[in-house]
Design an enzyme around this catalytic site. Sequence first.
Site, short mmCIF file in Angstrom:
data_model
loop_
_atom_site.label_atom_id
_atom_site.label_comp_id
_atom_site.label_asym_id
_atom_site.label_seq_id
_atom_site.Cartn_x
_atom_site.Cartn_y
_atom_site.Cartn_z
N GLN A 126 0.84 -1.20 0.00
CA GLN A 126 0.00 0.00 0.00
C GLN A 126 0.88 1.25 0.00
O GLN A 126 1.62 1.48 0.95
CB GLN A 126 -0.91 -0.02 1.24
CG GLN A 126 -1.85 1.16 1.37
CD GLN A 126 -2.69 1.05 2.63
OE1 GLN A 126 -2.20 0.64 3.68
NE2 GLN A 126 -3.94 1.41 2.54
N GLY A 127 0.79 2.06 -1.04
CA GLY A 127 1.60 3.27 -1.15
C GLY A 127 0.82 4.51 -0.77
O GLY A 127 0.41 5.29 -1.65
N SER A 129 1.38 6.47 2.87
CA SER A 129 2.15 7.39 3.71
C SER A 129 3.41 7.89 3.02
O SER A 129 4.07 7.16 2.27
CB SER A 129 2.53 6.71 5.03
OG SER A 129 1.39 6.41 5.79
N GLU A 244 -10.40 -2.17 5.68
CA GLU A 244 -9.51 -2.65 6.74
C GLU A 244 -10.31 -3.16 7.94
O GLU A 244 -9.84 -3.99 8.70
CB GLU A 244 -8.56 -1.54 7.19
CG GLU A 244 -7.43 -1.29 6.23
CD GLU A 244 -6.40 -0.34 6.80
OE1 GLU A 244 -5.22 -0.72 6.88
OE2 GLU A 244 -6.78 0.79 7.16
N SER A 360 -2.18 8.04 13.71
CA SER A 360 -1.86 8.13 15.13
C SER A 360 -3.13 8.34 15.95
O SER A 360 -4.15 8.84 15.44
CB SER A 360 -0.88 9.27 15.39
OG SER A 360 -1.52 10.52 15.18
N GLU A 362 -3.80 10.53 18.12
CA GLU A 362 -4.20 11.93 18.18
C GLU A 362 -5.00 12.34 16.95
O GLU A 362 -6.04 13.01 17.05
CB GLU A 362 -2.95 12.82 18.32
CG GLU A 362 -2.21 12.66 19.65
CD GLU A 362 -1.33 11.41 19.70
OE1 GLU A 362 -0.81 11.10 20.77
OE2 GLU A 362 -1.19 10.74 18.65
#
Length: 381
Positions: A126-127, A129, A244, A360, A362
């Site tokens: 999976q490209g 990030s 997912e 993340s 947050e």
Amino acid sequence: MKDHELFRRDVADWLAENLTGEFAGLRGLGGPGREHEAFDLRLAWERHLAASGWTCVGWPREFGGRGLSLAEQVIFHEEYAASGAPARVGHLGEQLLGPTLIAHGTPEQRQRFLPKIVAVEELWCQGYSEPGAGSDLAAVSTSARLEGDQWVVTGQKIWTSLAHVADWCFVLARTEPGSRRHSGLSYLLVPLRQDGVTVRPIRQLTGTSEFNEVFFDGARTPASMVVGEPGDGWRVAMATLGFERGVSTLGQQIGFRRELEGVIEQARRTSTIDDPVLRTELTRAWIGLRVLRAHALRTLGEDAGPEVAVSKLLWAQWHRRLGELAMRARGPRSLVHDGEPDEWQRLFLFSRADTIYGGSDEIERNIIAERVLGLPKEARA
């Protein structure tokens, strides 16, 4: 239901009969932080699964799957995990790209890629990030331009799981010069085994390297390898992320249960189980695991409400705390290792990443607050 009981028995019997011989030693191998373990044999095992019709079990039959009901899929993943069968190597193709192509791909794309995913003949990564676009995925800067009948891709992806063994990558790239944020992105299918692609493994705290940097330096893919319309990549990418959350998470929780039982056994061996504070924390972990299962069951299917958004927060925090409990259960021995981490040290080290990768905590909280609860947006520069 009686039919479900029979199906569960069929799955369990097949796994017991086939996790033998050369595959017997695969039990318990692979998974996060351990993807390097017996990779070639695990690939052979998965192709054995495929030959017997046990890959892509939830896909419609017309696309090569078994067309299992949601309940049957849950049973399969639970029994697979309970048997100790090894971690899957083709899961990114089976669980993410395949369903995306079924929902948004062209007939030609489905015909080209789905049979090879079912047969585990091509592996995917999976490209998404990038160094400047991790949790803030809309900041993607990798670009692609059309030259004749090909896309030419330039940029960098990072934390790309299993790119070093993958054949293809589904890449989110900016295809409209000057576009910003969610607009002007396209979802491209790019072959990795070409001169314009460099894959560089990243050494992790565990000493292993399942994450990678991927550099695209004029990499090429046919113009037809865009899923959805050019410029509509954000919508397709979000659809992929939606896949997912699937029934495989219930199998993941069986693995979590096995880890928790191992931590409790460690506490008994070291007598740290006599510590009332640790006993309380282990009890909370036991309760938390059952909360994870209840939440997963109530958010399965297409009718799940906004509460599904908290799934990642729940399991990531639970698993990271379990890693901390593993160290406390082992006592002073947890601070020493001979050359490489043992099973429980690896659990502690790798689970530190659980609350970071995939968004993340947050950022996840901000998304839930703004997009699910409708709260005012956080002030941004």
